[in-house]
Design a protein around this motif. Structure first.
Motif, PDB file in Angstrom:
ATOM      1  N   VAL A   1       0.840  -1.198   0.000  1.00  0.00           N
ATOM      2  CA  VAL A   1       0.000   0.000   0.000  1.00  0.00           C
ATOM      3  C   VAL A   1       0.872   1.244   0.000  1.00  0.00           C
ATOM      4  N   THR A   2       0.353   2.320  -0.587  1.00  0.00           N
ATOM      5  CA  THR A   2       1.132   3.560  -0.698  1.00  0.00           C
ATOM      6  C   THR A   2       1.113   4.360   0.594  1.00  0.00           C
ATOM      7  N   THR A   3      -0.068   4.488   1.194  1.00  0.00           N
ATOM      8  CA  THR A   3      -0.222   5.288   2.403  1.00  0.00           C
ATOM      9  C   THR A   3      -0.358   4.385   3.618  1.00  0.00           C
ATOM     10  N   PRO A   4       0.524   4.521   4.614  1.00  0.00           N
ATOM     11  CA  PRO A   4       0.427   3.693   5.812  1.00  0.00           C
ATOM     12  C   PRO A   4      -0.907   3.868   6.516  1.00  0.00           C
ATOM     13  N   HIS A   5      -1.418   2.790   7.083  1.00  0.00           N
ATOM     14  CA  HIS A   5      -2.684   2.836   7.814  1.00  0.00           C
ATOM     15  C   HIS A   5      -2.508   3.386   9.219  1.00  0.00           C
ATOM     16  N   GLY A   6      -1.276   3.464   9.669  1.00  0.00           N
ATOM     17  CA  GLY A   6      -1.052   3.899  11.041  1.00  0.00           C
ATOM     18  C   GLY A   6       0.375   4.326  11.284  1.00  0.00           C
ATOM     19  N   ASP A   7       0.998   3.762  12.323  1.00  0.00           N
ATOM     20  CA  ASP A   7       2.294   4.237  12.804  1.00  0.00           C
ATOM     21  C   ASP A   7       3.496   3.701  12.034  1.00  0.00           C
ATOM     22  N   PHE A   8       3.322   2.627  11.280  1.00  0.00           N
ATOM     23  CA  PHE A   8       4.469   1.968  10.649  1.00  0.00           C
ATOM     24  C   PHE A   8       4.490   2.195   9.136  1.00  0.00           C
ATOM     25  N   SER A   9       5.683   2.417   8.621  1.00  0.00           N
ATOM     26  CA  SER A   9       5.824   2.593   7.168  1.00  0.00           C
ATOM     27  C   SER A   9       6.863   1.661   6.563  1.00  0.00           C
ATOM     28  N   ASP A  10       7.657   0.986   7.407  1.00  0.00           N
ATOM     29  CA  ASP A  10       8.645   0.057   6.858  1.00  0.00           C
ATOM     30  C   ASP A  10       8.921  -1.049   7.859  1.00  0.00           C
ATOM     31  N   SER A  11       9.567  -2.093   7.386  1.00  0.00           N
ATOM     32  CA  SER A  11       9.809  -3.269   8.219  1.00  0.00           C
ATOM     33  C   SER A  11      10.798  -2.989   9.348  1.00  0.00           C
ATOM     34  N   MET A  12      11.681  -2.035   9.145  1.00  0.00           N
ATOM     35  CA  MET A  12      12.657  -1.718  10.184  1.00  0.00           C
ATOM     36  C   MET A  12      11.966  -1.230  11.453  1.00  0.00           C
ATOM     37  N   GLN A  13      10.892  -0.485  11.286  1.00  0.00           N
ATOM     38  CA  GLN A  13      10.136  -0.024  12.452  1.00  0.00           C
ATOM     39  C   GLN A  13       9.497  -1.196  13.197  1.00  0.00           C
ATOM     40  N   LEU A  14       9.047  -2.207  12.464  1.00  0.00           N
ATOM     41  CA  LEU A  14       8.501  -3.399  13.114  1.00  0.00           C
ATOM     42  C   LEU A  14       9.584  -4.103  13.925  1.00  0.00           C
ATOM     43  N   MET A  15      10.754  -4.202  13.353  1.00  0.00           N
ATOM     44  CA  MET A  15      11.853  -4.879  14.019  1.00  0.00           C
ATOM     45  C   MET A  15      12.271  -4.130  15.289  1.00  0.00           C
ATOM     46  N   GLU A  16      12.240  -2.799  15.222  1.00  0.00           N
ATOM     47  CA  GLU A  16      12.680  -1.990  16.351  1.00  0.00           C
ATOM     48  C   GLU A  16      11.731  -2.046  17.543  1.00  0.00           C
ATOM     49  N   THR A  17      10.502  -2.526  17.344  1.00  0.00           N
ATOM     50  CA  THR A  17       9.590  -2.632  18.474  1.00  0.00           C
ATOM     51  C   THR A  17      10.073  -3.653  19.500  1.00  0.00           C
ATOM     52  N   GLY A  18      10.865  -4.609  19.057  1.00  0.00           N
ATOM     53  CA  GLY A  18      11.335  -5.651  19.958  1.00  0.00           C
ATOM     54  C   GLY A  18      10.304  -6.719  20.262  1.00  0.00           C
ATOM     55  N   LEU A  19       9.127  -6.618  19.652  1.00  0.00           N
ATOM     56  CA  LEU A  19       8.038  -7.554  19.969  1.00  0.00           C
ATOM     57  C   LEU A  19       8.323  -8.967  19.471  1.00  0.00           C
ATOM     58  N   PHE A  20       8.993  -9.083  18.344  1.00  0.00           N
ATOM     59  CA  PHE A  20       9.277 -10.421  17.818  1.00  0.00           C
ATOM     60  C   PHE A  20      10.312 -11.134  18.691  1.00  0.00           C
ATOM     61  N   ASP A  21      11.317 -10.404  19.127  1.00  0.00           N
ATOM     62  CA  ASP A  21      12.301 -11.001  20.036  1.00  0.00           C
ATOM     63  C   ASP A  21      11.641 -11.371  21.359  1.00  0.00           C
ATOM     64  N   ALA A  22      10.799 -10.481  21.863  1.00  0.00           N
ATOM     65  CA  ALA A  22      10.138 -10.746  23.143  1.00  0.00           C
ATOM     66  C   ALA A  22       9.251 -11.977  23.065  1.00  0.00           C
ATOM     67  N   ALA A  23       8.666 -12.212  21.894  1.00  0.00           N
ATOM     68  CA  ALA A  23       7.782 -13.365  21.704  1.00  0.00           C
ATOM     69  C   ALA A  23       8.556 -14.640  21.385  1.00  0.00           C
ATOM     70  N   GLY A  24       9.866 -14.539  21.273  1.00  0.00           N
ATOM     71  CA  GLY A  24      10.685 -15.723  21.022  1.00  0.00           C
ATOM     72  C   GLY A  24      10.634 -16.236  19.604  1.00  0.00           C
ATOM     73  N   PHE A  25      10.425 -15.353  18.613  1.00  0.00           N
ATOM     74  CA  PHE A  25      10.425 -15.800  17.216  1.00  0.00           C
ATOM     75  C   PHE A  25      11.800 -16.346  16.858  1.00  0.00           C
ATOM     76  N   GLU A  26      11.805 -17.496  16.203  1.00  0.00           N
ATOM     77  CA  GLU A  26      13.049 -18.186  15.884  1.00  0.00           C
ATOM     78  C   GLU A  26      13.646 -17.757  14.557  1.00  0.00           C
ATOM     79  N   ARG A  27      12.824 -17.170  13.684  1.00  0.00           N
ATOM     80  CA  ARG A  27      13.317 -16.790  12.361  1.00  0.00           C
ATOM     81  C   ARG A  27      12.582 -15.542  11.881  1.00  0.00           C
ATOM     82  N   LEU A  28      13.342 -14.569  11.357  1.00  0.00           N
ATOM     83  CA  LEU A  28      12.781 -13.355  10.767  1.00  0.00           C
ATOM     84  C   LEU A  28      13.381 -13.185   9.372  1.00  0.00           C
ATOM     85  N   HIS A  29      12.523 -13.114   8.368  1.00  0.00           N
ATOM     86  CA  HIS A  29      12.985 -12.835   7.017  1.00  0.00           C
ATOM     87  C   HIS A  29      12.606 -11.410   6.631  1.00  0.00           C
ATOM     88  N   VAL A  30      13.422 -10.835   5.778  1.00  0.00           N
ATOM     89  CA  VAL A  30      13.177  -9.487   5.284  1.00  0.00           C
ATOM     90  C   VAL A  30      13.159  -9.524   3.768  1.00  0.00           C
TER      91      VAL A  30
END
Length: 308
Positions: A117-146
């Motif tokens: 999508v061209t216009t973000p629906h909310g606070d995030f506009s790229d995957s780096m911002q998702l990664m910086e939340t730390g939520l995936f690490d906190a949830a114990g995700f074993e693999r992250l692809h970009v």
């Protein structure tokens, strides 16, 4: 060697080569909830423990995504749902999605991307911002692809690849701050030589993330052109358009035999080549793509349930 492979259905079946069998080992494939619904039994098509990406298209309810993930997990597959940054409203929504996937489908892997999508629906506009939340690490995700784009990304760079390259360097550095294994899953392309050149350029730039190269599965030429336009696959689109000018080939199905063969031979000759896996986009259908893999992949593509 022809750039694109068009084979008449009456042609004899291919004999799997050792090089292709090695390249297709642990291949992955992408589905959507609506395409997964058309498959009666994934175990009759895909090898055991295949990584199956679940694409999240704008407008798809998260409940449908989780239900698809739950079904695939129950069938014994490693589920990797898309987390498109631009359609995730905020941190709370992201946390809820993660909790739903883990609680209902035991998801431990994710593909993080900006989204189409061209216009973000909310606070995030790229995957780096998702990664910086730390939520995936906190949830114990074993693999992250970009995401990776061998032919560039028009959403980031109008010309060239400077923005894409900078983002990959950031993500490459991020791997030192997470316990999760990381890799680059790319957009599809059709020509092996530019793919090889792009992959080599990553290594030269110090990018150490392994590459899971996107390959379009068997499909009609018209279908490929439609998806190439939608995805901004520039150089490959030009190749397809040139092919489309030959009316004798319009009705013949495309198969990824040539590009896979060339990549497989290159990998065999260069064992440290950073393309480690193949990721299929089943643009002509999941069953058709799985059938091609079974025909060409030898032991690497034997379905989990061979009795069906």
């Amino acid at each position: 060697m022809a750039l694109l492979n068009f084979r008449r259905k009456e042609a004899p079946a291919n004999t799997p080569t050792a090089e292709v069998e090695a390249l297709l080992r642990d291949y992955s494939i992408e589905v959507m909830p609506r395409t997964a619904e058309k498959v009666e039994d994934f175990t009759a098509l895909l090898p055991a423990e295949t990584r199956v990406y679940v694409a999240h298209i704008e407008g798809t309810p998260i409940e449908d995504m989780v239900a698809t993930a739950k079904r695939l997990n129950a069938d014994g597959y490693k589920v990797m749902p898309h987390f498109p940054a631009r359609i995730i409203k905020d941190r709370a929504t992201l946390a809820n999605w993660i909790a739903m996937y883990q609680g209902e489908a035991d998801v431990k892997q994710a593909l993080l991307l900006a989204g189409g999508v061209t216009t973000p629906h909310g606070d995030f506009s790229d995957s780096m911002q998702l990664m910086e939340t730390g939520l995936f690490d906190a949830a114990g995700f074993e693999r992250l692809h970009v995401a990776g784009h061998p032919e560039g990304n028009r959403d980031i760079d109008a010309t060239g690849t400077a923005g894409v390259d900078a983002a990959l360097k950031w993500k490459n550095d991020f791997q030192t701050r997470t316990d999760a294994k990381m890799a680059i899953a790319t957009q599809f392309a059709f020509d092996a030589k530019p793919i090889i050149a792009w992959a080599d350029s990553l290594r030269e730039a110090g990018i150490t993330l392994p590459v899971h190269i996107g390959i379009a599965g068997p499909a009609k030429l018209q279908t490929l052109i439609k998806f190439a336009i939608a995805c901004g696959v520039g150089p490959s689109l030009k190749v397809l358009q040139k092919r489309a000018m030959d009316v004798t080939k319009l009705l013949l199905p495309y198969e990824p035999t040539d590009v896979i063969n060339e990549l497989a031979l290159h990998k065999a000759a260069n064992p440290d080549f950073n393309i480690s896996h193949v990721h299929f986009f089943p643009l002509g259908g999941i069953k058709t793509n799985a059938g091609w893999a079974i025909e060409n992949g030898g032991s690497s593509a034997v379905p989990a349930n061979t009795s069906v």
